[in-house]
Structure formats: C-alpha cells, structure tokens
Design an enzyme around this catalytic site. Structure first.
Site, PDB file in Angstrom:
ATOM      1  N   GLY A  46       0.901  -1.215   0.101  1.00 29.45           N
ATOM      2  CA  GLY A  46       0.092  -0.073  -0.009  1.00 29.45           C
ATOM      3  C   GLY A  46       1.031   1.106  -0.098  1.00 29.45           C
ATOM      4  O   GLY A  46       2.197   0.936   0.093  1.00 29.45           O
ATOM      5  N   GLN A  51       2.763  10.206   1.730  1.00 25.93           N
ATOM      6  CA  GLN A  51       4.228   9.427   1.921  1.00 25.93           C
ATOM      7  C   GLN A  51       5.110   9.706   0.688  1.00 25.93           C
ATOM      8  O   GLN A  51       6.490   9.637   0.928  1.00 25.93           O
ATOM      9  CB  GLN A  51       3.939   7.848   2.074  1.00 25.93           C
ATOM     10  CG  GLN A  51       3.204   7.312   3.178  1.00 25.93           C
ATOM     11  CD  GLN A  51       3.333   5.715   3.149  1.00 25.93           C
ATOM     12  OE1 GLN A  51       2.229   5.244   2.587  1.00 25.93           O
ATOM     13  NE2 GLN A  51       4.216   5.289   3.657  1.00 25.93           N
ATOM     14  N   CYS A  94       5.742  -0.157   7.615  1.00 24.48           N
ATOM     15  CA  CYS A  94       5.337   0.967   7.084  1.00 24.48           C
ATOM     16  C   CYS A  94       6.642   1.489   6.361  1.00 24.48           C
ATOM     17  O   CYS A  94       7.557   1.545   6.597  1.00 24.48           O
ATOM     18  CB  CYS A  94       5.046   2.051   8.038  1.00 24.48           C
ATOM     19  SG  CYS A  94       4.650   3.703   7.256  1.00 24.48           S
ATOM     20  N   LEU A  95       6.283   1.916   4.855  1.00 20.97           N
ATOM     21  CA  LEU A  95       7.400   2.474   4.139  1.00 20.97           C
ATOM     22  C   LEU A  95       8.121   3.669   4.713  1.00 20.97           C
ATOM     23  O   LEU A  95       9.353   3.890   4.363  1.00 20.97           O
ATOM     24  CB  LEU A  95       6.808   2.532   2.694  1.00 20.97           C
ATOM     25  CG  LEU A  95       6.524   1.184   2.240  1.00 20.97           C
ATOM     26  CD1 LEU A  95       5.935   1.499   0.802  1.00 20.97           C
ATOM     27  CD2 LEU A  95       7.513   0.072   2.128  1.00 20.97           C
ATOM     28  N   HIS A 136      -4.598   1.102   7.648  1.00 18.35           N
ATOM     29  CA  HIS A 136      -3.168   1.482   7.897  1.00 18.35           C
ATOM     30  C   HIS A 136      -3.189   2.751   6.710  1.00 18.35           C
ATOM     31  O   HIS A 136      -2.715   3.797   7.225  1.00 18.35           O
ATOM     32  CB  HIS A 136      -2.271   0.569   7.553  1.00 18.35           C
ATOM     33  CG  HIS A 136      -0.648   0.928   7.485  1.00 18.35           C
ATOM     34  ND1 HIS A 136       0.097   0.695   8.362  1.00 18.35           N
ATOM     35  CD2 HIS A 136      -0.077   1.876   6.782  1.00 18.35           C
ATOM     36  CE1 HIS A 136       1.553   1.097   8.253  1.00 18.35           C
ATOM     37  NE2 HIS A 136       1.249   1.815   7.026  1.00 18.35           N
ATOM     38  N   GLU A 137      -3.480   2.584   5.449  1.00 20.23           N
ATOM     39  CA  GLU A 137      -3.504   3.729   4.449  1.00 20.23           C
ATOM     40  C   GLU A 137      -4.326   4.941   5.116  1.00 20.23           C
ATOM     41  O   GLU A 137      -3.885   6.072   4.625  1.00 20.23           O
ATOM     42  CB  GLU A 137      -3.798   3.148   3.039  1.00 20.23           C
ATOM     43  CG  GLU A 137      -2.753   1.850   2.559  1.00 20.23           C
ATOM     44  CD  GLU A 137      -1.276   2.295   2.871  1.00 20.23           C
ATOM     45  OE1 GLU A 137      -0.929   3.492   2.727  1.00 20.23           O
ATOM     46  OE2 GLU A 137      -0.689   1.231   3.119  1.00 20.23           O
ATOM     47  N   HIS A 140      -2.719   7.353   7.213  1.00 16.97           N
ATOM     48  CA  HIS A 140      -1.742   8.190   6.877  1.00 16.97           C
ATOM     49  C   HIS A 140      -2.483   9.221   6.307  1.00 16.97           C
ATOM     50  O   HIS A 140      -1.833  10.469   6.204  1.00 16.97           O
ATOM     51  CB  HIS A 140      -1.067   7.543   5.492  1.00 16.97           C
ATOM     52  CG  HIS A 140       0.114   6.711   5.827  1.00 16.97           C
ATOM     53  ND1 HIS A 140       0.914   7.015   6.608  1.00 16.97           N
ATOM     54  CD2 HIS A 140       0.276   5.282   5.573  1.00 16.97           C
ATOM     55  CE1 HIS A 140       2.174   6.142   6.592  1.00 16.97           C
ATOM     56  NE2 HIS A 140       1.550   5.138   6.127  1.00 16.97           N
TER      57      HIS A 140
HETATM   58  O1  K1U Z   1       1.869   2.480   3.789  1.00 12.01           O
HETATM   59  C1  K1U Z   1       2.785   2.022   4.057  1.00 12.01           C
HETATM   60  O2  K1U Z   1       3.656   2.174   4.545  1.00 12.01           O
HETATM   61  C2  K1U Z   1       3.009   0.672   3.201  1.00 12.01           C
HETATM   62  C3  K1U Z   1       2.880  -0.707   4.163  1.00 12.01           C
HETATM   63  C4  K1U Z   1       1.465  -1.121   4.100  1.00 12.01           C
HETATM   64  C5  K1U Z   1       1.194  -1.948   5.211  1.00 12.01           C
HETATM   65  C6  K1U Z   1       1.640  -3.257   5.501  1.00 12.01           C
HETATM   66  C7  K1U Z   1       1.512  -3.981   6.665  1.00 12.01           C
HETATM   67  C8  K1U Z   1       0.283  -3.927   7.169  1.00 12.01           C
HETATM   68  C9  K1U Z   1      -0.396  -2.896   6.854  1.00 12.01           C
HETATM   69  C10 K1U Z   1      -0.147  -2.148   6.023  1.00 12.01           C
HETATM   70  C11 K1U Z   1       3.940  -1.757   3.524  1.00 12.01           C
HETATM   71  O3  K1U Z   1       3.381  -2.253   2.507  1.00 12.01           O
HETATM   72  S1  K1U Z   1       5.071  -2.278   4.462  1.00 12.01           S
HETATM   73  C12 K1U Z   1       5.761  -3.597   3.254  1.00 12.01           C
HETATM   74  C13 K1U Z   1       4.922  -4.900   3.363  1.00 12.01           C
HETATM   75  O4  K1U Z   1       4.265  -5.071   4.300  1.00 12.01           O
HETATM   76  C14 K1U Z   1       5.370  -5.766   2.275  1.00 12.01           C
HETATM   77  C15 K1U Z   1       6.383  -5.659   1.356  1.00 12.01           C
HETATM   78  C16 K1U Z   1       6.676  -6.792   0.358  1.00 12.01           C
HETATM   79  C17 K1U Z   1       5.827  -7.793   0.329  1.00 12.01           C
HETATM   80  C18 K1U Z   1       4.812  -8.096   1.441  1.00 12.01           C
HETATM   81  C19 K1U Z   1       4.460  -6.879   2.326  1.00 12.01           C
HETATM   82 ZN    ZN Z   2       2.654   3.475   6.088  1.00  7.80          ZN
END
Ligand code: K1U
Ligand code: ZN
Length: 171
Positions: A46, A51, A94-95, A136-137, A140
């Site tokens: 997401g 972000q 979270c990225l 989560h999104e 943000h």
């Molecule tokens: O919004 C963000 O920072 C993105 C975040 C979203 C998220 C992750 C986990 C739970 C809820 C929301 C991410 O994508 S972090 C990376 C991640 O979860 C992932 C990366 C590669 C493959 C699978 C998952």
């Molecule tokens: Zn996030």
C-alpha cells in the site's frame, strides 16, 4: 510514470491532515500511476499520497501475492463507514518507518466508501489483511502512523531512532 522518493519519519508531512480531491483530472491519474509504480518498486502492499509529499486524499494498494496477477486498487477520498467489533492482531510495517515491524490490534472488518479513477462511487467490505491495509493507509491521510497504536515506550523508542538518524543526516 515515475518512482517518487518515499518520505521517512520525522518528516512533518507524515503528520499532517490531507485535502479532499475535488476533480479526477489527468494530474490525479498521473499521480495514481506514480504511486502504484512507487509502491511496487519499494516493494509494499500500500501507499498513501502524503508518503510521497502529496497532501491529497488518495491511496493505492495491491494485496495480490508474488505469483498472482496484480490487483492494483486506487481509492480517492476514501472513508471507513463501518468498523466491525472483532479485533485482530497483525504485524504491520510502514515504508515511512523502514525495516521495522510491530504487532497492532485493529478491527477485523471494515466497510470503505471511495471514488475510483473513473469517478464512480464504490462501497466495499473488507476483512483480514485487506481491512488492516485499508485502515493503515487511511490513517496516513490523517497524519496517523501505526506506531501511534503501540505502547508509549515502543513508540518513543522508534521515534528516537529516526530522530537521531535525521539529525546525523543533516550533520
Ligand atoms: O503504507 C505503507 O507504509 C505501506 C505498508 C502497508 C502495510 C503493511 C503491513 C500492514 C498494513 C499496511 C507496506 O507495504 S510495508 C511492506 C510490506 O508489508 C510488504 C512488502 C513486500 C511484500 C509484502 C509486504
Ligand atoms: Zn505506512
């Protein structure tokens, strides 16, 4: 299409409330496309506009697995209209807070209402990981981060680590 830099805490834009989108024009379509490209490149499941420093109410997601057909989803002006009573505990990342994962409690089911890229109003029910990602999104878009749901001790430890790194980066 372009990959945009992803902001990391303590950037103040990650704590601001974003503005609704009044019209889905070519600029918004290009933004959605850049957000998807940025999310796939990260990689993530997401991404929300703040972000990448764009203070608008738009998020993108794709929860398809690595070996599955991509399922890109764009939500404009999304709103959660119902939270279920059952709570789930899931590990979130979270990225904008890279390389850390913590368990968070959230409602297991939500109903989300949004406008799609064609300007159509959509209402969807979501559960499990999809519901977590939506929450989560959408957080943000209001300057809320998943670390806000951790204990004060854990949250402060995370904030301190990134504050220190930011100070070192400016010298
Ligand atoms: O919004 C963000 O920072 C993105 C975040 C979203 C998220 C992750 C986990 C739970 C809820 C929301 C991410 O994508 S972090 C990376 C991640 O979860 C992932 C990366 C590669 C493959 C699978 C998952
Ligand atoms: Zn996030």
């Amino acid at each position: 299409m372009a990959i945009r830099p992803i902001l990391v805490i303590p950037d103040a834009r990650l704590r601001a409330v974003t503005d609704p989108i009044a019209e889905i024009d070519d600029e918004i379509k290009a933004l959605a496309s850049d957000m998807l490209e940025t999310m796939y490149d990260a990689p993530g499941i997401g991404l929300a506009a703040p972000q990448i420093g764009v203070m608008k109410r738009i998020v993108v997601m794709d929860l398809a697995g690595e070996d599955e057909t991509p399922e890109p989803l764009v939500m404009i002006n999304p709103e959660i209209t119902h939270f279920g009573e059952q709570i789930q505990v899931t590990e979130e990342g979270c990225l904008s807070i890279p390389e850390l994962y913590y368990e968070v409690e959230r409602p297991n089911d939500v109903v989300v209402k949004y406008t799609d890229l064609e300007g159509k109003e959509v209402t969807r029910e979501a559960e499990g990981r999809f519901a977590v990602c939506i929450q989560h999104e959408l957080d943000h878009l209001d300057g809320v981060l998943y670390i806000d749901y951790l204990s004060r001790l854990k949250r402060d430890r995370v904030i301190k680590k990134f504050d220190k790194a930011a100070k070192r980066a400016v010298g």
